[in-house]
Enzyme design. Structure first.
Site, PDB file in Angstrom:
ATOM      1  CB  SER A   1      -0.904   0.007   1.233  1.00 45.38           C
ATOM      2  OG  SER A   1      -0.127   0.008   2.422  1.00 45.38           O
TER       3      SER A   1
ATOM      4  CG  ASN B   1       5.789   3.166   6.383  1.00 47.30           C
ATOM      5  OD1 ASN B   1       5.913   4.350   6.106  1.00 47.30           O
ATOM      6  ND2 ASN B   1       4.757   2.696   7.067  1.00 47.30           N
TER       7      ASN B   1
ATOM      8  CG  PHE C   1      -5.352   5.683   8.685  1.00 45.75           C
ATOM      9  CD1 PHE C   1      -6.388   4.799   8.933  1.00 45.75           C
ATOM     10  CD2 PHE C   1      -4.629   6.185   9.758  1.00 45.75           C
ATOM     11  CE1 PHE C   1      -6.705   4.416  10.236  1.00 45.75           C
ATOM     12  CE2 PHE C   1      -4.929   5.807  11.054  1.00 45.75           C
ATOM     13  CZ  PHE C   1      -5.975   4.921  11.289  1.00 45.75           C
TER      14      PHE C   1
ATOM     15  CG  PHE D   1      -7.771   2.737   4.701  1.00 45.46           C
ATOM     16  CD1 PHE D   1      -6.535   3.245   5.053  1.00 45.46           C
ATOM     17  CD2 PHE D   1      -7.876   2.045   3.509  1.00 45.46           C
ATOM     18  CE1 PHE D   1      -5.421   3.057   4.239  1.00 45.46           C
ATOM     19  CE2 PHE D   1      -6.780   1.848   2.687  1.00 45.46           C
ATOM     20  CZ  PHE D   1      -5.550   2.354   3.054  1.00 45.46           C
TER      21      PHE D   1
ATOM     22  CD  GLN E   1      -0.630  -3.468   8.022  1.00 46.44           C
ATOM     23  OE1 GLN E   1      -0.095  -4.293   7.285  1.00 46.44           O
ATOM     24  NE2 GLN E   1      -0.129  -2.262   8.225  1.00 46.44           N
ATOM     25  CD  GLN E   2      -5.649  -5.676   3.048  1.00 50.33           C
ATOM     26  OE1 GLN E   2      -6.583  -5.928   3.795  1.00 50.33           O
ATOM     27  NE2 GLN E   2      -5.750  -4.803   2.072  1.00 50.33           N
TER      28      GLN E   2
ATOM     29  CG  LEU F   1       8.728 -13.003  19.133  1.00 52.99           C
ATOM     30  CD1 LEU F   1       9.790 -13.810  19.866  1.00 52.99           C
ATOM     31  CD2 LEU F   1       7.506 -13.862  18.835  1.00 52.99           C
TER      32      LEU F   1
ATOM     33  N   GLY G   1       7.183  -2.447  12.652  1.00 54.57           N
ATOM     34  CA  GLY G   1       7.323  -3.694  11.902  1.00 54.57           C
ATOM     35  C   GLY G   1       7.886  -3.476  10.516  1.00 54.57           C
ATOM     36  CG  ASP G   2       5.809  -1.180   7.655  1.00 54.62           C
ATOM     37  OD1 ASP G   2       5.472  -2.362   7.470  1.00 54.62           O
ATOM     38  OD2 ASP G   2       5.015  -0.232   7.614  1.00 54.62           O
TER      39      ASP G   2
END
Length: 324
Positions: A8, A52, A102, A116, A172-173, A224, A256-257
């Protein structure tokens, strides 16, 4: 290493309401809500999975090719990314839709009301990877991040058919994808990225247990949270890499990215999985210390010093030879 990052492309509009949403809701009238909130602040941030991750790789000295769909309003964002070593020539520009947005309002209790707008992201399903590979002289890795669900499946199928190594990162998907689509995206991946909850969701929706997942991927990388990251491979002992110590926690968005960017950069430098994960954890720490997913600054000397503090001088020496 020729790397394409799909996912995205979005802009975040973040607002704060100096009150409580709950005080504005009338229980007997919830079936006919009509409310407007006067907000105090508006922050417009660059976002989206593909930018990102690509930005993180760029500040580490790589030149990833970003693949996704945006609107005609993308030009300022394009200039920012190109200034940070990101190749944006393969971004599809919609003729009719704006870049995805967003929009989120947060109250004083940290409750949120958000929307969104998919926008141009829906057109990512029409993007072919072969022209990207032809332009770059081949592709060594395609990272398939969260995007239009049909685009994610299509990119995976094309990568598999054309023999491009790919990393699956549905993140996320996963809530939207059904079990068959998740199987399509995961099966044959060189790397599978997820957090702990997403890892459980993958297994729940596909019906595969951990052993079956490891039969289908080269390495499973599970973040984690504060405990770091776990790397699993079929027939090999698990590897666990702890988080780098942060100096402050400003904003967890995009952490995370950042990890994925550092991890893939480490792989591109020829580092082992453990060392690549250490680079990823160190970059993720820079992200959490900064408000905004692409607002951190990477100074090589300081980065290497902190890497040594957290993972030892040998780790820093290996990365120094690659980072410069």
């Amino acid at each position: 290493m020729r790397i394409a990052v799909t996912g995205s492309i979005a802009t975040d509009h973040l607002m704060t309401f100096p009150g409580r949403f709950a005080d504005q809701l009338v229980a007997e009238q919830l079936h006919t809500v009509s409310l407007s909130f006067l907000v105090d602040t508006l922050d417009i941030r660059r976002g989206g999975v593909a930018p990102n991750i690509s930005f993180g790789m760029g500040v580490l000295g790589l030149h990833p090719a970003m693949v996704g769909a945006a609107g005609a309003d993308f030009e300022d964002y394009r200039a920012w990314l190109e200034r940070h070593n990101v190749d944006t020539a393969s971004v599809h520009i919609s003729e009719t839709r704006h870049t995805a947005r967003f929009m989120c309002t947060t109250d004083e209790d940290h409750n949120q009301i958000a929307s969104f707008y998919t926008g141009a992201m829906a057109e990512a399903r029409y993007i072919e990877l072969k022209p990207v590979a032809d332009r770059l002289g081949g592709l060594d890795l395609v990272l398939i991040g969260a995007d239009d669900p049909q685009a994610m499946v299509r990119h995976t199928q094309e990568a598999r058919a054309r023999g491009y190594a790919f990393a699956a990162d549905p993140s996320q998907q996963l809530a939207r994808l059904d079990g068959d689509a998740i199987k399509e995206i995961v099966d044959g991946a060189a790397f599978l990225f997820s957090n702990e909850y997403e890892a459980a969701l993958i297994e729940s929706k596909t019906g595969w247990d951990t052993a079956e997942v490891l039969e289908r991927v080269g390495a499973r990388i599970t973040t984690l949270g504060s405990k770091g990251v776990r790397i699993q491979r079929k027939g090999e002992p698990d590897l666990t890499v702890g988080c780098a110590q942060e100096r402050r926690k400003a904003d967890p968005t995009g952490v995370g990215d950042g990890f994925r960017a550092g991890f893939v950069a480490g792989l591109s430098w020829g580092l082992g999985l453990e060392r690549a994960a250490q680079v990823g954890c160190m970059l993720a720490t820079l992200v959490i210390e900064t408000i905004g997913t692409q607002e951190y600054e990477l100074r090589p000397a300081a980065f290497l010093e902190r890497l040594a503090e957290n993972y030892g001088d040998e780790a820093a020496a290996e990365v120094r030879a690659k980072l410069g």
